[in-house]
Design an enzyme around this catalytic site. Structure first.
Site, short mmCIF file in Angstrom:
data_model
loop_
_atom_site.label_atom_id
_atom_site.label_comp_id
_atom_site.label_asym_id
_atom_site.label_seq_id
_atom_site.Cartn_x
_atom_site.Cartn_y
_atom_site.Cartn_z
N CYS A 29 0.80 -1.23 0.00
CA CYS A 29 0.00 0.00 0.00
C CYS A 29 0.83 1.28 0.00
O CYS A 29 0.42 2.29 -0.58
CB CYS A 29 -0.94 0.04 1.21
SG CYS A 29 -1.66 -1.56 1.64
N HIS A 49 -0.11 5.14 -1.33
CA HIS A 49 -0.78 5.99 -0.32
C HIS A 49 0.19 6.76 0.57
O HIS A 49 -0.24 7.64 1.30
CB HIS A 49 -1.70 5.12 0.55
CG HIS A 49 -2.81 4.47 -0.22
ND1 HIS A 49 -3.95 5.13 -0.59
CD2 HIS A 49 -2.93 3.21 -0.74
CE1 HIS A 49 -4.75 4.31 -1.27
NE2 HIS A 49 -4.14 3.14 -1.38
#
Ligand code: DHE
Length: 540
Positions: free
Chosen positions: A49, A53
């Site tokens: 991730c 992000h």
């Protein structure tokens, strides 16, 4: 479709949320996590991730995932999003078989907790990881083999933590060498002798292609997370820097690290924390994204994602480092040279734009709105029969290849820095595209498309007839098709099948017929492939 996305401190967002009616009481409670669960989730977040992000979850290619946002949803809802993905292009981590339901739930709880900054990593830490396996004096004085070095291909074997070296003439997997975790990109020294690799874990390695077989001669970890590396490519009156230096762009700590180009001995760290170009807010995590090396000046072009700045770093005097900071657009990601190698074009993907920087005047040349989430890789350069020299980029968010005019001082100057044509590949989710000065074709992948037939296909455009639809070819019944590269002669196109049992398919670029399929147990998850000659001279 235009999206507006601003980074604001969490407190400001919380206050704004209150004004808009969402009170703290409406936020979901912070789910407790044991120490072990937190450690597991931190690792999963890093692996899957953080790249999109952000380590501090402030958002970039992906949305911000700070608790003020994530706690407006239940754990179940967040876990579902993680499992099935989003229309915005996030893969379904459950549906693609990467995460279990329990892992998605754990991750959902993790992102409702406050982000914790990873440790810093300074010169003492970097030096402690530096290993010089073979000193320059002990390396061969001439190639120890008869292979055609200029037509070797280095291939990232992502999940094996290795690099494959394939002989482009015989198509034989010559050898594999160990690398960092999930290597992201590869570059060569200007002489073509040394291969540089950079892992997601910020481990850089240098491989000597003169050895038989090639071996890793040095390694160093420049930080905790990184994506880019390049070498010094300048030979000129200000000194000969060919093969002398290398630079790594770190994601964490946000910085770039200058290394000796032969030994990878760390020489200098430069931090990139600072203020966003537009609103002048302090950002804790401005990550270094793409890097290219100028052939005309002793300079690297580095992009700083979160602050939206392009840095021209003059490496001719490291003690008195001269850096030109060019304001451009936020969330800079991947990019490459135009055909003249004067202009560097880079995607500001969350702003749907491509930025062009003039490395001669050292100024911003233009910002061009192209389409939803441009993703050029290093891009593709060719001459459009109607509009002249263009730089092409594929897009993640829609089936689009945008052609931008790149001839601001020539016959086609009226088209410069405009989208002159839009091509329609078979699907969205495009990551890379490629052509070659000797080719009449433009190859486009759609690796992150939703539809299985599409992500296993390529779209091939005829450069002499760009009004015609592309030829769409399904290449595999497994994995995803990703990343193209030409051989030195420019008459073969190589493309990866990204799968545990990976393959590389070689096409005759003239006839578009399959010429060879390289299958080898060592080809585990092949992604990027880099031909020595084309990468050295930035031919794309
Ligand atoms: Fe990449 C290039 C970052 C996901 C394969 N990728 C780049 C570059 C950056 C970047 C900054 C430009 C390097 C340069 O030119 O110096 N990539 C990121 C991410 O942050 C992101 C979105 C998420 C992540 O966590 O890494 C991401 N990239 C991917 C993938 O999922 C890919 C397909 C497989 C993988 O390795 O995880 C992938 N990226 C590549 C490749 C290149 C690349 C093969 C080099 C292409 C080239 O031709 O130069």
């Amino acid at each position: 479709m235009k999206k507006k996305f601003y980074l604001l401190p969490a407190l400001t967002i919380a206050l704004m949320a209150n004004v808009a009616g969402a009170t703290a009481a409406e936020l979901q409670p912070v789910p407790p996590l044991t120490k072990e669960e937190f450690a597991t989730a931190t690792k999963v977040y890093f692996d899957r991730c953080g790249g999109c992000h952000g380590t501090l979850r402030k958002g970039a290619t992906g949305k911000a995932l700070t608790p003020d946002k994530t706690r407006t949803k239940t754990v179940e809802k967040l876990a579902e999003i993680i499992h099935i993905g989003t229309e915005g292009g996030m893969p379904g981590w459950g549906t693609t078989g990467v995460l279990t339901k329990d892992e998605s739930t754990l991750l959902a709880k993790f992102i409702q907790n406050e982000p914790v900054a990873p440790p810093e990593f300074d010169m003492k830490d970097i030096r402690a990881t530096w290993k010089l396996h073979v000193k320059p004096a002990d390396r061969p004085k001439a190639p120890m083999h008869k292979r055609n070095i200029e037509n070797l291909f280095a291939v990232i074997l992502r999940d094996a933590g290795k690099i494959g070296i394939i002989d482009g003439d015989t198509k034989e997997v010559w050898t594999t060498v160990d690398s960092g975790f999930a290597v992201h990109t590869l570059r060569y020294s200007f002489s073509g002798r040394y291969l540089y690799t950079i892992g997601r874990d910020a481990k850089a390695t240098i491989v000597d292609l003169w050895m038989d077989p090639p071996q890793t001669v040095a390694e160093v970890k420049t930080g905790i997370e990184a994506r880019s590396i390049d070498s010094s490519k300048y030979k000129g009156p200000k000194g000969d820097f060919l093969d002398k230096l290398a630079v790594v762009g770190n994601y964490w700590p946000p910085s770039y690290v200058i290394l000796d180009g032969q030994t990878l001995e760390p020489m200098k760290i430069v931090g990139t924390r600072g203020y966003t170009y537009d609103t002048n807010e302090f950002h804790q995590e401005p990550r270094v994204a793409s890097i290219v090396a100028s052939h005309y000046d002793p300079e690297w072009v580095l992009t700083v994602k979160e602050t939206g700045q392009v840095l021209l770093v003059d490496y001719s005097d490291l003690k008195n480092l001269k850096v030109t900071t060019i304001e451009s657009e936020r969330f800079l990601h991947d990019g490459g040279w135009d055909s003249s190698k004067r202009y560097f074009l880079v995607a500001a993907n969350m702003r749907d734009k491509i930025v062009a920087v003039d490395t001669k005047t050292k100024k911003l040349a233009a910002i061009v709105e192209t389409g939803i989430k441009p993703h050029p890789g290093r891009g593709a350069n060719f001459v459009d029969p109607k509009f002249g020299p263009v730089y092409a980029s594929t897009h993640l968010g829609e089936p689009l290849v945008a052609l931008i005019g790149t001839d601001p001082e020539g016959k086609f100057k009226a088209n410069a820095w405009k989208v002159v044509r839009k091509l329609r590949p078979a699907g969205e989710g495009g990551l890379f595209l490629k052509t070659h000065p000797k080719s009449n074709h433009l190859w486009v992948d759609h690796t992150l498309a939703k539809n299985e037939d599409i992500y296993r296909s390529v779209s091939v455009f005829d450069l002499k007839n760009l009004d015609a639809p592309p030829k769409v070819m399904k290449l595999s019944d497994k994995g995803r098709v990703v990343h193209m590269e030409y051989n030195k002669a420019g008459d073969e196109l190589w493309v990866s099948v990204w799968d545990r049992k990976g393959e590389i398919i070689v096409f005759d670029d003239k006839t578009l017929k399959e010429k060879a399929r390289i299958t080898d147990a060592r080809l585990v998850t092949p992604t990027g492939k880099f031909n020595v000659y084309n990468t050295r001279y930035d031919i794309y």
